[in-house]
Design a protein around this motif. Sequence first.
Motif, mmCIF file in Angstrom:
data_model
loop_
_atom_site.group_PDB
_atom_site.id
_atom_site.type_symbol
_atom_site.label_atom_id
_atom_site.label_comp_id
_atom_site.label_asym_id
_atom_site.label_seq_id
_atom_site.Cartn_x
_atom_site.Cartn_y
_atom_site.Cartn_z
ATOM 1 N N GLU A 85 73.089 67.624 87.119
ATOM 2 C CA GLU A 85 74.008 67.471 88.257
ATOM 3 C C GLU A 85 74.318 68.815 88.921
ATOM 4 O O GLU A 85 75.455 69.109 89.275
ATOM 5 C CB GLU A 85 75.295 66.766 87.808
ATOM 6 C CG GLU A 85 75.016 65.359 87.265
ATOM 7 C CD GLU A 85 76.255 64.702 86.690
ATOM 8 O OE1 GLU A 85 77.290 64.724 87.364
ATOM 9 O OE2 GLU A 85 76.165 64.182 85.571
ATOM 10 N N GLY A 86 73.270 69.630 89.042
ATOM 11 C CA GLY A 86 73.422 70.906 89.742
ATOM 12 C C GLY A 86 74.059 72.019 88.925
ATOM 13 O O GLY A 86 74.293 73.118 89.418
ATOM 14 N N ILE A 87 74.347 71.722 87.656
ATOM 15 C CA ILE A 87 74.970 72.728 86.789
ATOM 16 C C ILE A 87 73.938 73.198 85.757
ATOM 17 O O ILE A 87 73.291 72.370 85.093
ATOM 18 C CB ILE A 87 76.199 72.135 86.053
ATOM 19 C CG1 ILE A 87 77.246 71.651 87.079
ATOM 20 C CG2 ILE A 87 76.806 73.151 85.091
ATOM 21 C CD1 ILE A 87 78.234 70.647 86.519
ATOM 22 N N THR A 88 73.769 74.505 85.636
ATOM 23 C CA THR A 88 72.839 75.034 84.638
ATOM 24 C C THR A 88 73.555 75.136 83.293
ATOM 25 O O THR A 88 74.613 75.764 83.190
ATOM 26 C CB THR A 88 72.312 76.419 85.055
ATOM 27 O OG1 THR A 88 71.682 76.302 86.328
ATOM 28 C CG2 THR A 88 71.317 76.962 84.049
ATOM 29 N N ILE A 89 72.985 74.487 82.285
ATOM 30 C CA ILE A 89 73.580 74.517 80.939
ATOM 31 C C ILE A 89 72.723 75.411 80.044
ATOM 32 O O ILE A 89 71.531 75.171 79.864
ATOM 33 C CB ILE A 89 73.663 73.107 80.315
ATOM 34 C CG1 ILE A 89 74.404 72.158 81.257
ATOM 35 C CG2 ILE A 89 74.345 73.162 78.954
ATOM 36 C CD1 ILE A 89 74.287 70.688 80.847
ATOM 37 N N ILE A 90 73.354 76.446 79.505
ATOM 38 C CA ILE A 90 72.655 77.376 78.615
ATOM 39 C C ILE A 90 73.113 77.086 77.192
ATOM 40 O O ILE A 90 74.314 77.088 76.905
ATOM 41 C CB ILE A 90 72.998 78.841 78.979
ATOM 42 C CG1 ILE A 90 72.658 79.125 80.443
ATOM 43 C CG2 ILE A 90 72.281 79.814 78.062
ATOM 44 C CD1 ILE A 90 73.349 80.369 80.972
ATOM 45 N N THR A 91 72.154 76.833 76.301
ATOM 46 C CA THR A 91 72.508 76.538 74.909
ATOM 47 C C THR A 91 71.829 77.526 73.964
ATOM 48 O O THR A 91 70.642 77.380 73.657
ATOM 49 C CB THR A 91 72.082 75.094 74.528
ATOM 50 O OG1 THR A 91 72.569 74.183 75.511
ATOM 51 C CG2 THR A 91 72.615 74.704 73.163
ATOM 52 N N PRO A 92 72.553 78.549 73.517
ATOM 53 C CA PRO A 92 71.965 79.436 72.507
ATOM 54 C C PRO A 92 71.944 78.715 71.163
ATOM 55 O O PRO A 92 72.868 77.966 70.846
ATOM 56 C CB PRO A 92 72.912 80.645 72.480
ATOM 57 C CG PRO A 92 74.202 80.162 73.050
ATOM 58 C CD PRO A 92 73.909 78.958 73.915
ATOM 59 N N VAL A 93 70.875 78.919 70.392
ATOM 60 C CA VAL A 93 70.743 78.273 69.089
ATOM 61 C C VAL A 93 70.541 79.354 68.025
ATOM 62 O O VAL A 93 69.619 80.161 68.135
ATOM 63 C CB VAL A 93 69.535 77.297 69.073
ATOM 64 C CG1 VAL A 93 69.435 76.581 67.730
ATOM 65 C CG2 VAL A 93 69.646 76.283 70.207
ATOM 66 N N ILE A 105 67.104 80.254 73.191
ATOM 67 C CA ILE A 105 67.990 79.776 74.244
ATOM 68 C C ILE A 105 67.342 78.589 74.947
ATOM 69 O O ILE A 105 66.209 78.667 75.404
ATOM 70 C CB ILE A 105 68.280 80.890 75.271
ATOM 71 C CG1 ILE A 105 69.045 82.021 74.591
ATOM 72 C CG2 ILE A 105 69.094 80.350 76.446
ATOM 73 C CD1 ILE A 105 69.295 83.210 75.474
ATOM 74 N N LYS A 106 68.093 77.492 74.986
ATOM 75 C CA LYS A 106 67.621 76.317 75.729
ATOM 76 C C LYS A 106 68.374 76.280 77.055
ATOM 77 O O LYS A 106 69.578 76.529 77.082
ATOM 78 C CB LYS A 106 67.921 75.040 74.949
ATOM 79 C CG LYS A 106 67.133 74.886 73.670
ATOM 80 C CD LYS A 106 67.529 73.592 72.982
ATOM 81 C CE LYS A 106 66.992 73.509 71.572
ATOM 82 N NZ LYS A 106 67.714 72.522 70.767
ATOM 83 N N ALA A 147 77.261 76.504 82.730
ATOM 84 C CA ALA A 147 77.972 76.108 81.509
ATOM 85 C C ALA A 147 77.232 76.712 80.317
ATOM 86 O O ALA A 147 75.998 76.719 80.293
ATOM 87 C CB ALA A 147 78.023 74.589 81.386
ATOM 88 N N ILE A 148 77.975 77.269 79.383
ATOM 89 C CA ILE A 148 77.342 77.750 78.146
ATOM 90 C C ILE A 148 77.825 76.858 77.011
ATOM 91 O O ILE A 148 79.034 76.673 76.818
ATOM 92 C CB ILE A 148 77.676 79.229 77.842
ATOM 93 C CG1 ILE A 148 77.309 80.136 79.024
ATOM 94 C CG2 ILE A 148 76.932 79.691 76.578
ATOM 95 C CD1 ILE A 148 77.675 81.603 78.828
ATOM 96 N N ARG A 149 76.864 76.283 76.280
ATOM 97 C CA ARG A 149 77.189 75.345 75.192
ATOM 98 C C ARG A 149 77.141 76.072 73.847
ATOM 99 O O ARG A 149 76.152 76.721 73.514
ATOM 100 C CB ARG A 149 76.191 74.181 75.224
ATOM 101 C CG ARG A 149 76.372 73.176 74.116
ATOM 102 C CD ARG A 149 75.448 71.993 74.303
ATOM 103 N NE ARG A 149 76.021 71.018 75.232
ATOM 104 C CZ ARG A 149 75.320 70.267 76.068
ATOM 105 N NH1 ARG A 149 74.011 70.389 76.128
ATOM 106 N NH2 ARG A 149 75.921 69.400 76.841
ATOM 107 N N PHE A 150 78.213 75.959 73.071
ATOM 108 C CA PHE A 150 78.338 76.719 71.821
ATOM 109 C C PHE A 150 78.174 75.875 70.557
ATOM 110 O O PHE A 150 78.452 76.345 69.464
ATOM 111 C CB PHE A 150 79.685 77.447 71.792
ATOM 112 C CG PHE A 150 79.740 78.597 72.760
ATOM 113 C CD1 PHE A 150 79.319 79.856 72.387
ATOM 114 C CD2 PHE A 150 80.172 78.408 74.062
ATOM 115 C CE1 PHE A 150 79.331 80.920 73.275
ATOM 116 C CE2 PHE A 150 80.191 79.467 74.967
ATOM 117 C CZ PHE A 150 79.766 80.717 74.567
ATOM 118 N N SER A 151 77.711 74.637 70.720
ATOM 119 C CA SER A 151 77.641 73.730 69.571
ATOM 120 C C SER A 151 76.563 74.105 68.560
ATOM 121 O O SER A 151 76.635 73.720 67.402
ATOM 122 C CB SER A 151 77.393 72.303 70.064
ATOM 123 O OG SER A 151 76.274 72.287 70.934
#
Lengths: 110, 142
Positions: free
Chosen positions: A9-17, A3-4, A43-47
């Motif tokens: 801009e104040g938003i936490t982005i979680i990127t599972p890989v 998990i990255k 935000a959770i990124r699903f890319s």
Amino acid sequence: MEIKTSTEEGITIITPVGRVDTSTAKAFEDGVMEAINSNSKIAIRFSDIDYISSAGLRVVLMAGKKLTASKGTLVLIDMPEKIFAVFKMSGFDKILKISSSFEESKSFFS
Amino acid sequence: MLIKIKNNIEEINKVCDKAKKFCEKNDIPEKKYHDIVLILDEIVTNVINYAYPDGNDHEFNLEIKKSGNYIIIRLVDNGIPFDPLISTDPDVSSSLKERKVGGLGIFIVKQLSEIVEYSRINGKNQLSVTVAIYNKEKNHGN
């Protein structure tokens, strides 16, 4: 799966890989909960995932419930078509905020 | 392709790797490969989590084969009787607050496949899932 996590801009982005399945759902949950405990804009990124199973969907649903209850915001971003199809058939597209990109998702956080 | 699986959740990695090899060998489109791996994850996880409550080591069989336009997945285990198809489908129209996740796994399997059949034969659970490689009528937004 790894998990990255980043903050923009104040938003936490979680990127599972990798794969978000039963064997990795606990680590995914821990990562998401840690972020929720320190920020209300998530935000959770699903890319970068191969697939998300029902065990992973459970974590996303739980995060959505938790953030809604605490007046926070969860937006799911960068979802490939195959992943979106799973969210859609599960009815999650109607109860969770899904955005094509981080840029697009910003309007949800303002 | 026949895969022997132990009742340990880490075995999912092995199943995914084998499924990838199978799909590459059979020229399965990328989107369908995703669906097949997701189906395998859900049904294999069910067996690992529920079929062997004694906590001992067990082994069960997964078979994947291609027949014309179809991929046929067969899962056979000698665990306790467990019919995943008896769970009620989740209410996909409920609100966020009321939404529950129970039964979502097998619901996804049903959505992604043409036929799902369960039988208990000679003390064994047999689950078979038939997936169309190229969809004709059924379409899920793709």
